[in-house]
Design an enzyme around this catalytic site. Structure first.
Site, PDB file in Angstrom:
ATOM      1  N   CYS A 149      84.029  47.321  73.879  1.00  0.00           N
ATOM      2  CA  CYS A 149      84.774  48.261  73.040  1.00  0.00           C
ATOM      3  C   CYS A 149      83.795  49.017  72.157  1.00  0.00           C
ATOM      4  O   CYS A 149      82.971  48.424  71.474  1.00  0.00           O
ATOM      5  CB  CYS A 149      85.763  47.482  72.182  1.00  0.00           C
ATOM      6  SG  CYS A 149      86.611  48.481  70.957  1.00  0.00           S
ATOM      7  N   CYS A 171      87.897  55.026  69.094  1.00  0.00           N
ATOM      8  CA  CYS A 171      89.145  55.701  69.443  1.00  0.00           C
ATOM      9  C   CYS A 171      90.283  55.308  68.515  1.00  0.00           C
ATOM     10  O   CYS A 171      91.293  56.005  68.458  1.00  0.00           O
ATOM     11  CB  CYS A 171      89.508  55.442  70.901  1.00  0.00           C
ATOM     12  SG  CYS A 171      89.822  53.740  71.258  1.00  0.00           S
ATOM     13  N   THR A 183      89.180  46.759  64.370  1.00  0.00           N
ATOM     14  CA  THR A 183      88.076  47.079  65.262  1.00  0.00           C
ATOM     15  C   THR A 183      87.158  48.123  64.632  1.00  0.00           C
ATOM     16  O   THR A 183      87.617  49.192  64.237  1.00  0.00           O
ATOM     17  CB  THR A 183      88.640  47.638  66.576  1.00  0.00           C
ATOM     18  OG1 THR A 183      89.478  46.646  67.157  1.00  0.00           O
ATOM     19  CG2 THR A 183      87.529  48.008  67.524  1.00  0.00           C
ATOM     20  N   GLU A 190      85.819  42.750  65.353  1.00  0.00           N
ATOM     21  CA  GLU A 190      87.021  42.881  64.534  1.00  0.00           C
ATOM     22  C   GLU A 190      86.838  42.208  63.168  1.00  0.00           C
ATOM     23  O   GLU A 190      86.112  41.221  63.028  1.00  0.00           O
ATOM     24  CB  GLU A 190      88.221  42.263  65.260  1.00  0.00           C
ATOM     25  CG  GLU A 190      88.866  43.207  66.250  1.00  0.00           C
ATOM     26  CD  GLU A 190      88.034  43.456  67.507  1.00  0.00           C
ATOM     27  OE1 GLU A 190      87.245  42.561  67.877  1.00  0.00           O
ATOM     28  OE2 GLU A 190      88.151  44.538  68.096  1.00  0.00           O
ATOM     29  N   HIS A 244      97.005  55.381  71.661  1.00  0.00           N
ATOM     30  CA  HIS A 244      96.084  54.266  71.804  1.00  0.00           C
ATOM     31  C   HIS A 244      96.290  53.515  73.116  1.00  0.00           C
ATOM     32  O   HIS A 244      95.341  53.068  73.754  1.00  0.00           O
ATOM     33  CB  HIS A 244      96.255  53.331  70.600  1.00  0.00           C
ATOM     34  CG  HIS A 244      95.008  52.568  70.279  1.00  0.00           C
ATOM     35  ND1 HIS A 244      93.759  53.135  70.259  1.00  0.00           N
ATOM     36  CD2 HIS A 244      94.800  51.258  69.971  1.00  0.00           C
ATOM     37  CE1 HIS A 244      92.854  52.232  69.946  1.00  0.00           C
ATOM     38  NE2 HIS A 244      93.456  51.076  69.780  1.00  0.00           N
ATOM     39  N   TYR A 291      93.619  52.569  76.962  1.00  0.00           N
ATOM     40  CA  TYR A 291      93.230  51.295  77.570  1.00  0.00           C
ATOM     41  C   TYR A 291      93.048  51.375  79.083  1.00  0.00           C
ATOM     42  O   TYR A 291      92.319  50.584  79.663  1.00  0.00           O
ATOM     43  CB  TYR A 291      94.253  50.218  77.202  1.00  0.00           C
ATOM     44  CG  TYR A 291      93.894  49.533  75.902  1.00  0.00           C
ATOM     45  CD1 TYR A 291      93.892  50.247  74.703  1.00  0.00           C
ATOM     46  CD2 TYR A 291      93.511  48.200  75.862  1.00  0.00           C
ATOM     47  CE1 TYR A 291      93.540  49.628  73.507  1.00  0.00           C
ATOM     48  CE2 TYR A 291      93.161  47.574  74.675  1.00  0.00           C
ATOM     49  CZ  TYR A 291      93.181  48.295  73.508  1.00  0.00           C
ATOM     50  OH  TYR A 291      92.817  47.687  72.331  1.00  0.00           O
ATOM     51  N   CYS A 311      89.058  52.997  78.969  1.00  0.00           N
ATOM     52  CA  CYS A 311      87.900  52.194  78.566  1.00  0.00           C
ATOM     53  C   CYS A 311      87.869  50.886  79.349  1.00  0.00           C
ATOM     54  O   CYS A 311      86.813  50.453  79.808  1.00  0.00           O
ATOM     55  CB  CYS A 311      87.914  51.931  77.060  1.00  0.00           C
ATOM     56  SG  CYS A 311      89.351  51.046  76.460  1.00  0.00           S
ATOM     57  N   GLU A 358      91.597  40.472  73.373  1.00  0.00           N
ATOM     58  CA  GLU A 358      91.659  41.848  72.865  1.00  0.00           C
ATOM     59  C   GLU A 358      92.439  42.724  73.834  1.00  0.00           C
ATOM     60  O   GLU A 358      93.241  43.574  73.435  1.00  0.00           O
ATOM     61  CB  GLU A 358      90.235  42.372  72.673  1.00  0.00           C
ATOM     62  CG  GLU A 358      90.150  43.621  71.815  1.00  0.00           C
ATOM     63  CD  GLU A 358      90.497  44.880  72.594  1.00  0.00           C
ATOM     64  OE1 GLU A 358      91.049  45.813  71.975  1.00  0.00           O
ATOM     65  OE2 GLU A 358      90.240  44.937  73.801  1.00  0.00           O
TER      66      GLU A 358
END
Lengths: 484, 484, 484, 484
Positions: D100, D104, D191, D259, D294, D298, D301, D445
């Site tokens: 990650c 974003c 994050t 995180e 968001h 996913y 990425c 995650e």
């Protein structure tokens, strides 16, 4: 467009005289014969939507050859937007017919042959594209339905075309003359064949030099001499043939595309309608392009069907008094989830479309294969969930004859009733619709149409760019790469 | 055993006169009527195996009531070995018929009623068990087929039995007299009903005090006055009715158990055949026991069916020349894997069987629910894999009429041929068998027979012993437990 | 039994002096070293349960060699009941430790070698079984822990043992003398090796005549000269090594079995402890038997672990105030369902156990492979569901140091609190337990322990009896069979 | 852009002084502290790609506010093409970092707040958008990294914000003055928080009138007085902290986003940085928009990560000599298939993007939810397949210390070697990379980032347009519709 409406289309079919057998008998008029009429009606919907205010923009396009307004089903994709519009059109048609409306096979064939003809010409200095454009303008102007004919019987699948005991297991040129060619062989599973105007013959697989006679692309009217069609059985076709209307489930449009065998017994085709003759080096590309276009569609039309199924079980759960159950809602959620997952790939492979050298647009082939491959899983899971939510009665419902019987009709009505304010006939009709859409032929088509699962896996592996991916992994693991 | 052979069984059915409708018409003789004969033959196989050298040990038992040799299908399980033998017997019968042979419904009903009658008597000082034993000795000695009748129509499912607008949505006692009771209502999806000798009526759900009239267990001959049956439609039933033998796929035994609606229009039952009358406190237990026994079966009979399917696609891949493909072998492996996973739970819940207070043995209820729940998933996946391996031709094959036609028969034979040394008819027959076993009614039955998926999930959660499991987790995490 | 309790066991380990490396350093005492102590405690539980009132019947057995009471872990299975008791014992131990307790590897090795030694002797007139019995009586009487050592490094997997560039990639006999043999090579992934007493070396695969030196079975004490062990890393092992107790999740017993590499650098073994020497024709059978026994276990011990996980998420949902959610209940139901599906096959393959020629009982090999194969799927799915229900906090929780910090400890306690009447430490501990049981090493072990998935698929296909199944299908389709 | 390069970015972080705890200690400099440095490097990549010839077009955009070239991560999407470019950028960054890269979250927060501020202003005559634009121009010009802060602790989840025993379980305004507001509470799982410049605080859920003080959107520098962060543990974080570089797997960029908990202890925010204050009627919309943006990410990425994993196992199979196995190829095919299925929805929801009233573009929310929901399944399945193909050694590999040990290093090198021409270190490094990417934190995650699975299911059901679908089904079943 000469053929403008569904009625025009039906009229146009009456002027043709294809030789079609069904259950051992000749079919005289596909528009009225009980076995074929639902499929004619489904195909007619592809004409009808072009006149619909809501759908005209999706259903028509402007010919890049003539500038005239044409049916999208005869259009060469000019950009990614065209590809996306196709997808949206197919979903709408799936929703409106609940079945296969057949016409995308020819549509995809036209687009594949167009772009490949250009490339053959570039390499071999041939003139296939000009021939093809001439043919295509006619198709566009008259708004004809074309059946894309690809799948050969294949005989012993451990052997290629030229190695079969019987060469007719793959369609091939049996004779060449100054006027044209004659072809022999057969094409199986031909969706919409019996109610098309033209057959666009294409090779079924990549071939090598030994198979020159099998590398043929050409077009021929459905009623050309030497052509015989045999219309296939479908699940519960006798209910349709015996006019048991409710029991057919989807009486207007049928359960599937209406597949037939097309046999070519030395059928003559003039040179002007021959678009490939022996260029085996392009057979693989043609199949690849056709398959990719066709696989992209399945996430659209089948999503349309799943929309119908989702609606059907939702309504049934209301009728049965179970719509409030958390597991019912959860399963409906899953049906939607899987449907939209399929739709995603159809949209994505279209949005990522790219131009071929000819200018015609191609879908992203990886994502198109992904799309179809998921259909072979998720459509089955959606059907399974629909069967779960429908309940066992769709397997044990007495027939329409019982429903209408003076003796037992009242019993059927009494004991298949759900909540009090919805007529029992509605429960029965919805149950039969679900039955028709989740069992037998409909599901088999979803598995194998546009290529069986393994065909997609081969493409996915081949296009997976493993070398690049290995370099990514090595870089992160701190391993010197190829270039180092 | 009075009825010894399959032929005896058929003879015995001829002496009964049940009132059965099918497609609006009366069925006179279930043993010869095209719609019911295959199901009669499948049930007859349960008689036939008892005489088979190979299967006698599984197919017969010694009555704990009389010491006489009886059909296992009329036996009260005396130990875990009995339970395991049942499982093995059912798999063999599934392999031999490729369909539902129906007789386990009554078998499970008998075992459930037996053990519950004992417990009702203990609590309520009734004498149901003695009555039931008397009845059962007759069933055993005459070797009768009993249909266990549980599923009520249920009307509006958001309401219980006593709250329905129409009380007949659940079978109930409409009158009591010194001679006996009369019952009203209907049972749906009754497997084997039309070719059974007796109906064993049971309540469909756990009930409370408000539903005393609905808490009824009793037995009645299939041809008692007031009983009407309506035989349900099945996928492709017209192929069978029109004697299209190859096209039916499994011409001898059919695709499913032959389900019917049984309507009770004030049917009289003498007290000697009443085994529960108002003991609502035992309705839940009865359903629970019946369901668990029945759910255990599905991992056996359906595994038998999947064995057939696995064999069918294996043979087809040989015919088509694809049996060497690694993906073909992998999918066949998966079919076996899923089948044997199902079988595991059938064996396990039997091996873990426990005695009820009556001495009759019960399967482990958790594992029996697991078993059936997996059937509702894996049978579908096995069918999907079979469809994948079979190929698209099972959806587009021309009919038997075409195969036999002078005009197109030779074309069908030519173009559906696989490798050269196996007759084309074998490919077609195997294709039709797969079609029959993977689509429509057969699959719906697998989903809902012995209870829909959610019924199993409720039991699995309820019997999951979460409190104990929480203590295990707390102990490992170092959290002081309940007792601390 | 000389070693009676967990404490005895630990004491016995202290008297051994194996050469063990971990993180580049020598481990002096496995019972106290932070890296190995949890695994010692887990193995000690296999001793402790034998003294427990509740578990003695499962945990002990009567030796068929001496008639003495022994640990079940040193017993030769005499009947199916023994096999079932093993399964139940393993589930209990999984529940009590939440991890691998290691001792079944040697247990299965003992049973495999016993039955195969008998058959080698029959064929080759050798006397391996007598030797082995003598050895085994010592193991039983002293109640030793034996590590079954099978997996070789294998080097280039496209080549067999005798074709490797480095022959040490497979353990082999480097020298034979009148006193005995010396062996070279290594065994990887050796569960429980560092805290066992003896190593039972077995070949890793079926071999042909070219590999005679690789076909060796023998036993050797863990501290024999020439043996070096290297203890492997595990997920989050440093938390354990740094005494971050809560953060380890399962501080008492660890996350996995404690795997090590065992290197044999010309290790001498006297003939009396050699149980195979060159009989390549029995290598396949030995692997087959060992693997089947071991695969059967995974549906038991892992089910025990899943019981813990199910309890953990159930408790966590109570702490978080979400236990009433229908989707929470549904996911817990699914966890139970998958766990019990696994358990089914362990029970079933045991109930269907059969005697080998030696009299020792074998599990049903098909069902044992089914069992392990499902573990490689369902354990992952159960872990995924546990992660879903646990929530994201298990990935972002601050460390135990923060929890105990004066500065931020109060913030951690405030902001990771759930409902008010359960201490925040409990939420954190349960979260860490779930973290430990669902990620990394624990899951990898579940995938590959007792053989990787493809190993099971090969067996499932091989034992699928396709020929018989083809005959079943042909019979139903009306195709004349083999015998016709 | 003030911050142009990765180095600039690191420099800029040094000028901030956030209060961050890790393992009970203060972190002085996030750019050099072992715990945070990998995450800083991953975020730095979002800056670095903007200067890369290959990626500039994806990584930069033209501000619609200033016309200046800005980082895409600070851009307001102006059309569907912008949305698609975001997706492609994220996949590239996933491929380059294998983890990650954090940025974003703020990106999506910016876009959600922008469009919602416009609509609040329209309804409530407020001036939030002007304030926000001013703030945003600064962010764009300075090229700052913003952490979008949404997830509150939530305490007892059966109760809403205003009903908690401790009001701080949801961030809320504790005081209002003429200068601004002060806020209290905490945000979990943040994050990239420790290496961001600004925190954009947003409400975590839809709220009603009772929760006015909880309906707050505002921005605050990471080092504002009253802010404390606590950096969370990750799987195997000690390997990183102890500089065991190979053993960390992805030493450059870490396994996850890094995180932290952010605690707000009465933190003051001037009015100019407050973008919502009590407009509870827009909380739901804000969460909805943020979540959809968001969730769309996913599929991009994570697909990048799966590309790395696919490459890693492909390379490993080459090293181990198994790359030719048909099951190896089949599993790699499946990994690609699942990855591209996820990618499809990211592309599709972007291509189907629509303008909000503010002009800012939104993804198609249905397809974005579909995307993330599939991540919670398929990323796990891809990880499972990677673990399968990697083999058991990733769970038992000795540590880096052993590899480098004079005593046992040669043994590790000898016995973990694959084929002869690839160094053993490469096998070990790739194994550790797979270990890091498939276990523990990384997977958790993937499950919960951008919302837990049930959050997506609620949206999918809500947006499933069931009424329309019911009408489709009724039309096909021949049932008069609503309008009839």
């Amino acid at each position: 467009m000469k053929i403008k409406t569904g009625a025009d289309y039906m009229e146009s079919l009456k002027s043709l005289s294809p030789k079609i057998y069904y259950k051992g008998q000749i079919i005289d008029d596909v528009t009225t014969h009980l076995a074929t009429a639902p499929h004619v009606r489904a195909a007619a919907m592809t004409y009808a939507v072009a006149s619909s205010e809501n759908h005209r923009e999706l259903a028509t396009a402007t010919s890049h050859l003539t500038g005239r307004t044409i049916s999208r089903f005869t259009h060469i994709h000019q950009n990614a937007e065209d590809l996306i519009k196709k997808i949206k059109l197919l979903r709408v048609l799936g929703q409106k017919t609940g079945t296969c409306f057949q016409r995308c096979v020819g549509f995809d064939g036209i687009n594949a042959v167009y772009s490949v003809a250009y490339e053959i010409d570039q390499k071999h200095c041939s003139e296939y594209l000009e021939r093809f454009k001439k043919w295509l303008v006619r198709i566009q102007d008259e708004n004809l339905m074309v059946v894309g004919a690809m799948t050969d019987p294949k005989g012993d699948r451990s052997k290629g075309p030229a190695m079969q005991d019987d060469p007719d297991q793959y369609v091939h040129i049996s004779k060449r003359s100054s006027e044209g060619i004659t072809i022999r062989g057969a094409k199986l599973h031909m969706t919409g064949a019996v109610n098309s105007h033209e057959i666009l013959v294409m090779p079924t697989t990549a071939m090598d030099e030994t198979s020159k006679d099998f590398a043929v692309v050409c077009s021929v009217p459905v009623d050309a001499p030497g052509i015989t069609m045999i219309f296939g059985r479908q699940a519960n076709d006798s209910r349709r043939d015996l006019k048991e209307m409710i029991d057919t489930g989807n009486p207007s449009f049928g359960a599937v595309g209406g597949e037939a065998v097309i046999v070519f017994d030395d059928v003559f085709i003039p040179w002007e309608n021959v678009f490939m003759d022996g260029e085996t080096d392009f057979t693989g590309l043609l199949v690849y392009r056709f398959a990719a276009h066709h696989r992209a569609n399945y996430g659209a039309c089948k999503t349309g069907l799943m929309d119908v199924l989702t609606g059907a079980v939702s309504y049934l759960s209301q009728i049965q008094g179970t719509s409030g159950g958390s597991h019912v809602r959860d399963k409906i959620t899953e049906m939607i989830h899987l449907s939209e997952t399929l739709y995603s790939s159809s949209i994505a492979c279209s949005a990522e479309g790219v131009p071929t050298p000819s200018g015609a647009f191609m879908v992203d082939t990886m994502l198109a294969n992904i799309c179809k491959h998921n259909v072979t899983r998720f459509h089955f899971e959606v059907a399974r969930l629909a069967i779960d939510l429908a309940g066992g009665f769709i397997a044990t419902l007495p027939s329409e004859h019982d429903l209408r019987s003076e003796d037992v009709g009242p019993l059927v009505k009494k004991y298949f009733k759900g909540i009090s304010d919805i007529p029992v006939e509605e429960r029965i009709k919805i149950g039969r619709l679900i039955e028709a859409m989740t069992g037998g032929t409909a599901m088999v088509e979803s598995m194998h149409g546009a290529g069986s699962p393994q065909a997609q896996r081969i493409m996915i592996f081949r296009e997976g760019r493993l070398k690049e991916k290995i370099e990514l992994a090595k870089a992160l693991a701190g391993i010197p790469g190829k270039g180092a």
